[in-house]
Design a protein around this motif. Structure first.
Motif: not given
Lengths: 228, 269
Positions: B90-96, B113-119, B129-130
């Motif tokens: 993953l690289s520099q993902i932003d979510i609002d 996708k799975t890694t992002l959901l686990k984070i 990132g936070t």
């Protein structure tokens, strides 16, 4: 009902899941029985073989229970389950299962052998159960791939079987304590030491459980920052 | 595709686009009349229900995003990055993400996708990132996450215990959710004996139990039949309408028209 789950619920679930593994339960009984029968002609060796079988079988089952629980633990933590209650419940359930098995083997030994100290054999079996659960638990924390984990337990159990029990190295292995207590119970205080065996069992169990708890804390899920 | 099935899907699609029930009913009845008069298959006449629903909505000038944009943020992620060994996932993902919104995560296999959901669930740490949230979270993994030796109601009771639900409450809530997914829970089988789709329904229900603020769902309806997949979306829309939020990863193209926001991930290395 309080949030965060209860240790009793976790223990019940562990027992329930284990009770559904019929083939596993059969092997759990068969393995120590086979070891016992293989040395049935010599009382001391038969009891020591029985203990070795109990230790190996229970540590392996604990290992798989620990790995299996690791897939469920993160989800349950999100629901509010306290991790220490889950762990305590699972360990409690496994110790109960092992104690039931040990009790059956005490009856077998009492009916089949003329041992000089049956309560000593009972103490050795209980030590075998507790140290095996503790050892299986910590291996499950460290080696998460099942094949490698099963072989790791095989490695330690095999070393315990082939090393000279009076040598130094054997005393650093997890299943030495039950053998020592059994030798005391069957052959007398001149051959084995109850206090040394108990001290080894307590140290082994404490070390493994503390190491397991430390690994759990190290690998616990991160907490997201709270929104203001 | 049978006419009834086509019309049913068409109706769901109109609903998903926020068409009010009265107008939806009128459109469906009118379309059924056309089909009846022409005597041809609706698929042949109008194409896929989703495509035709999009055309109808466009013609009617209806909005397709029913979630208010000024709802409070329920979770935000800032510049998330993650690598495994030297391989960037993953690289520099932003979510609002706001209350009452559904975010679809799409992307090919290996896009993270799975890694992002686990984070987002707090199960693994990002390298950078936070994630900021105070929401309670229900997580449905793509695989696993259930005990193969436990029966469905035993799962409900175990998961419910975390929220402080007693056995009866957890079972009743789980059965209600299962009914909405077109599944009647029985305790004849353990989880390992359930079909793949049914086991996935169980996993999804466990994520929704206790009504968390935010659902993180990793391929939640893989293995579902069409009817169950429709029911899943209906359930999620109701969830959203009640203020809940969700992030759904999927390979299905239908997610593009059913979610409120899309985040497309691409393999980064």
């Amino acid at each position: 009902m309080k949030t965060g789950g209860s240790t009793l619920t976790a223990a019940k679930v562990t027992l329930l899941a284990l009770s559904r593994r019929r083939a596993t339960l059969a092997i759990l009984v068969l393995l120590p029985t086979a070891f016992y029968l293989a040395r049935r002609g010599t009382p001391g060796q038969s009891v020591r073989s029985l203990l070795f079988g109990v230790s190996w079988a229970i540590s392996t089952i604990t290992y798989f229970a620990t790995v299996e629980a690791s897939t469920l633990r993160p989800r349950l933590s999100l629901t509010g389950w306290k991790a220490y209650r889950l762990e305590a419940g699972r360990i409690g359930g496994l110790v109960i299962s092992g104690t039931v098995l040990a009790t059956a083997f005490i009856v077998l030994v009492a009916a089949d052998q003329d041992v000089r100290n049956l309560s000593g054999v009972a103490a050795a079996l209980f030590a075998a159960v507790v140290t095996a659960v503790a050892f299986g638990e910590v291996v499950g924390r460290i080696v998460t791939k099942e094949m490698e984990g099963a072989l790791t337990i095989f490695l330690f159990a095999g070393l315990q079987a082939v090393l000279n029990p009076f040598g130094t190295v054997a005393k650093f292995l997890p299943f030495w304590s039950s053998r020592e207590i059994a030798t005391y119970a069957v052959d007398g205080p001149s051959e084995g030491s109850l206090s040394n065996g108990v001290a080894h069992a307590v140290t082994t169990a404490a070390f493994c459980f503390v190491a397991s708890a430390a690994l759990r804390l190290l690998n616990r899920p991160s907490r997201n920052k709270l929104a203001a | 595709m049978k006419t009834e099935t086509w019309l049913q899907k068409f109706s769901f699609e109109l609903e998903s686009r926020g068409l009010d029930p009265k107008r939806r009913s009128e459109v469906v009845v009118e379309t059924a009349g056309f089909i009846d008069e022409s005597g041809t298959e609706p698929l042949e006449q109008f194409g896929f229900p989703s495509d035709y629903a999009a055309s109808v909505i466009s013609a009617l000038g209806e909005t397709t995003n029913p979630s208010p944009p000024d709802n409070p943020t329920i979770m935000s992620a800032n510049q998330l990055s993650k690598s495994y060994r030297s391989s960037s996932v993953l690289s520099q993902i932003d979510i609002d993400l706001r209350e009452g919104q559904i975010l679809a995560l799409i992307g090919p296999n290996g896009s993270g996708k799975t890694t992002l959901l686990k984070i987002l669930a707090g199960m693994i740490q990002p390298d950078h990132g936070t994630v900021t949230t105070s929401a309670s979270i229900g997580y449905c993994p793509q695989i696993g996450g259930i005990n193969p030796n436990l029966r469905p109601t035993e799962h409900l009771q175990l998961f419910g215990a975390g929220f402080g639900l007693d056995k009866d409450q957890a079972t009743a809530e789980g059965k209600r959710l299962a009914g909405q997914l077109d599944w009647e829970i029985t305790d004849r089988m353990t989880a390992s004996e359930l079909s793949g789709g049914t086991a996935q329904k169980l996993s999804l229900i466990l994520a929704m139990l206790g009504r968390p603020d935010l659902l993180l769902l990793d391929e939640p309806y893989q293995g579902f039949d069409n009817k169950s997949a429709q029911r899943f979306w209906e359930l999620l829309w109701t969830w959203r309408d009640n203020g809940g939020a969700a992030i759904v990863s999927s390979h299905s193209e239908d997610v593009l028209i059913r979610a409120d926001q899309i985040l497309e991930l691409e393999p980064t290395s």
